[in-house]
Enzyme design. Structure first.
Site, short mmCIF file in Angstrom:
data_model
loop_
_atom_site.label_atom_id
_atom_site.label_comp_id
_atom_site.label_asym_id
_atom_site.label_seq_id
_atom_site.Cartn_x
_atom_site.Cartn_y
_atom_site.Cartn_z
N HIS A 104 0.36 -1.21 -0.16
CA HIS A 104 0.11 -0.07 0.04
C HIS A 104 0.61 1.20 0.07
O HIS A 104 0.28 2.02 0.93
CB HIS A 104 -0.45 -0.30 1.45
CG HIS A 104 -1.70 -0.52 1.24
ND1 HIS A 104 -3.08 -1.58 -0.36
CD2 HIS A 104 -2.84 -1.60 2.14
CE1 HIS A 104 -3.91 -2.18 -0.04
NE2 HIS A 104 -4.00 -2.48 1.34
N HIS A 173 -9.86 1.82 0.13
CA HIS A 173 -9.53 0.74 1.41
C HIS A 173 -10.84 1.31 2.00
O HIS A 173 -10.89 0.55 2.98
CB HIS A 173 -8.03 1.14 1.89
CG HIS A 173 -7.52 -0.11 2.33
ND1 HIS A 173 -8.59 -0.84 3.64
CD2 HIS A 173 -6.65 -1.09 2.03
CE1 HIS A 173 -8.46 -1.99 3.49
NE2 HIS A 173 -6.81 -2.43 2.49
N GLU A 307 -11.69 -3.34 -3.59
CA GLU A 307 -10.57 -2.51 -3.44
C GLU A 307 -10.07 -3.27 -5.49
O GLU A 307 -9.54 -3.47 -5.46
CB GLU A 307 -9.04 -2.64 -3.01
CG GLU A 307 -9.34 -2.62 -1.35
CD GLU A 307 -8.21 -3.00 -0.94
OE1 GLU A 307 -7.17 -2.74 -0.84
OE2 GLU A 307 -9.32 -4.36 0.10
C1 GAL Z 1 -5.53 -5.65 2.30
C2 GAL Z 1 -4.42 -6.43 1.82
C3 GAL Z 1 -4.69 -7.13 3.63
C4 GAL Z 1 -4.26 -6.07 4.09
C5 GAL Z 1 -5.15 -4.72 4.51
C6 GAL Z 1 -4.43 -3.76 5.68
O1 GAL Z 1 -5.53 -4.60 1.23
O2 GAL Z 1 -4.91 -7.67 0.85
O3 GAL Z 1 -3.47 -8.55 2.97
O4 GAL Z 1 -2.79 -6.34 4.32
O5 GAL Z 1 -5.55 -4.11 3.14
O6 GAL Z 1 -4.48 -4.83 6.64
#
Ligand code: GAL
Length: 344
Positions: A104, A173, A307
Site C-alpha cells: 500500500h 480501502h 479495492e
Molecule cells: C488489504 C490487503 C490485506 C491487508 C490489508 C491491510 O488490502 O489485501 O492483506 O494488508 O489491506 O490490513
C-alpha cells in the site's frame, strides 16, 4: 451539496478537514487526511440512517491504527514482491513494510498525507504532488481524486500523471458492512461477484504467477452467497489469506465500465452495487481487523473491502501486466473510475 468543517488536528499539528457530501437523506464524509472516506450514512429499509462504513470518530483513530480504514492508497495498492520495481533496466528498491514486501505505498503512503482540496459544484477534488524519489519511486507524480455523491452513488475518479516512467496503481480501502458498521461481523452480507478467476498468492500474499478458476471452489460468488458461508473451507489459498484476501479478475477485458459486485443485507435491506473500469478487484474480508472503531470494537471480519485496481505485483509478473500494466510512461495519463451505489 458539500459542507466543510474542522475534524481535528494531526499529531504534528496539521488541520484535518471533513467534507460532507449530502444527497437527500444520504451523506458521505471525506477527510483531507489520506483522502479517507470517514462515513457513508444511508437510510435502511425502514428509513433509519445507517452508517455502512467502518472508521473512527477522530484523527487519532486514523493516525494510531493500521488497517487503512477508508483511505486512498498510493502509489501502489496491495503488494509488490520484495519491493522490487525495475523500469527500463533500472532497479528501484521500494520500502518493505510487510514481511519483506512493499504494501500500500510503503512507509508513508498517500493514506497518511494531507491532501489539497477544492470544492467544484457537487464535486470534491483532492490533490497531491508526490515528489520524485518518494518511497524510492521514480517521477514527480501529480494525483487528483474527485468524489461525488448523487442518486445514492459515491463516485471516485482517479487521475495521475508522472514526469518520468513509473508505476501507478491507486485504490480506496473502504471497509463496508451493509448491516451497519459496529454490527458485529459482516459474514452474513450476501455477495455477488462477477468473476471467474482469482489470482493465487504465495504464503506472504504475493501473486507470483497463474490464475485459478473459481468454479466449484469457496471463491465462487457468481451465484450470490453469504460471505461467511465458505470462508473457512479447506483451501490452500484461503488458508494462506486467513480468509478471502485475493485479487479477483473482472470480465471487462477491454476496460469498459461495468457493475462487478452487489452486496445485500437481509437485516437492513441495504444493497450496495459496485462499478469500475479497472481489470481487477482485491476482495479482502477484514481478516486482520482488531481495533476500536466509531461505535464498537471491530473484530476480525467486521468489514470487507472491494479495492478496484490492476493486479498486485504486476510490475514483476508479465502475464499479470498483460491484463493491465501499472507502468506508465512519462506524461501518460492514468485514470479510472470506481463507484458504490446504495439503495434500500
Ligand atoms: C488489504 C490487503 C490485506 C491487508 C490489508 C491491510 O488490502 O489485501 O492483506 O494488508 O489491506 O490490513
Amino acid at each position: 451539496m458539500i459542507s466543510e468543517r474542522v475534524f481535528g488536528k494531526t499529531n504534528s499539528g496539521e488541520e484535518v478537514l471533513a467534507f460532507t457530501l449530502t444527497d437527500g437523506a444520504r451523506k458521505v464524509t471525506i477527510l483531507n487526511l489520506g483522502g479517507t472516506i470517514q462515513s457513508i450514512v444511508v437510510p435502511d429499509k425502514n428509513g433509519n440512517p445507517t452508517d455502512v462504513l467502518l472508521g473512527y470518530n477522530d484523527v487519532a483513530g486514523y493516525q494510531n491504527n493500521d488497517g487503512y480504514l477508508g483511505a486512498l492508497i498510493g502509489r501502489f495498492g496491495n503488494r509488490i514482491g520484495a519491493g522490487k520495481l525495475t523500469i527500463d533496466g533500472t532497479e528501484y528498491q521500494l520500502y518493505c513494510n510487510d514481511k519483506g514486501n512493499h504494501l500500500h505505498g510503503g512507509k508513508s503512503g498517500f493514506d497518511k498525507k494531507i491532501w489539497a482540496h477544492k470544492i467544484d459544484g457537487d464535486e470534491l477534488v483532492l490533490s497531491i504532488v508526490s515528489p520524485d524519489g518518494e518511497e524510492n519511486y521514480p517521477g514527480t507524480l501529480k494525483v487528483e481524486v474527485t468524489y461525488s455523491f448523487q442518486g445514492g452513488e459515491l463516485k471516485i475518479k482517479y487521475h495521475a500523471v508522472s514526469d518520468k516512467k513509473t508505476a501507478i496503481n491507486l485504490t480506496n480501502h473502504a471497509y463496508f458492512n451493509v448491516n451497519g458498521e459496529g454490527d458485529g461481523s459482516m459474514l452474513d452480507n450476501v455477495l455477488w461477484l462477477d468473476c471467474d478467476e482469482i489470482v493465487p498468492t504465495d504464503p506472504k500474499l504475493i501473486p507470483v504467477g497463474g490464475f485459478k478458476a473459481v468454479e466449484g471452489t469457496a471463491f465462487d460468488f457468481n451465484a450470490p452467497k453469504e460471505i461467511g458461508r465458505d470462508i473457512d473451507a479447506a483451501d490452500i489459498d484461503l488458508k494462506q489469506g486467513g480468509g478471502y484476501d485475493h485479487c479477483y479478475m473482472l470480465k471487462n477485458k477491454c476496460g469498459e465500465y461495468v457493475k462487478y459486485a452487489v452486496v445485500f443485507s437481509k437485516k437492513t435491506g441495504i444493497k450496495m452495487s459496485c462499478y469500475t473500469d479497472m481489470p481487477a478487484v482485491q476482495f479482502y474480508a477484514g481478516n486482520f481487523l482488531g481495533q476500536q472503531g466509531k461505535t464498537a470494537y471491530y473484530g476480525k471480519r467486521a468489514g470487507f473491502c472491494l479495492e478496484t485496481q490492476a493486479i498486485p505485483n504486476n510490475v514483476n509478473v508479465e502475464e499479470y501486466a498483460a491484463r493491465g500494466s501499472s507502468i506508465y510512461d512519462a506524461g501518460k495519463e492514468y485514470h479510472f473510475t470506481a463507484a458504490y451505489k446504495f439503495e434500500a
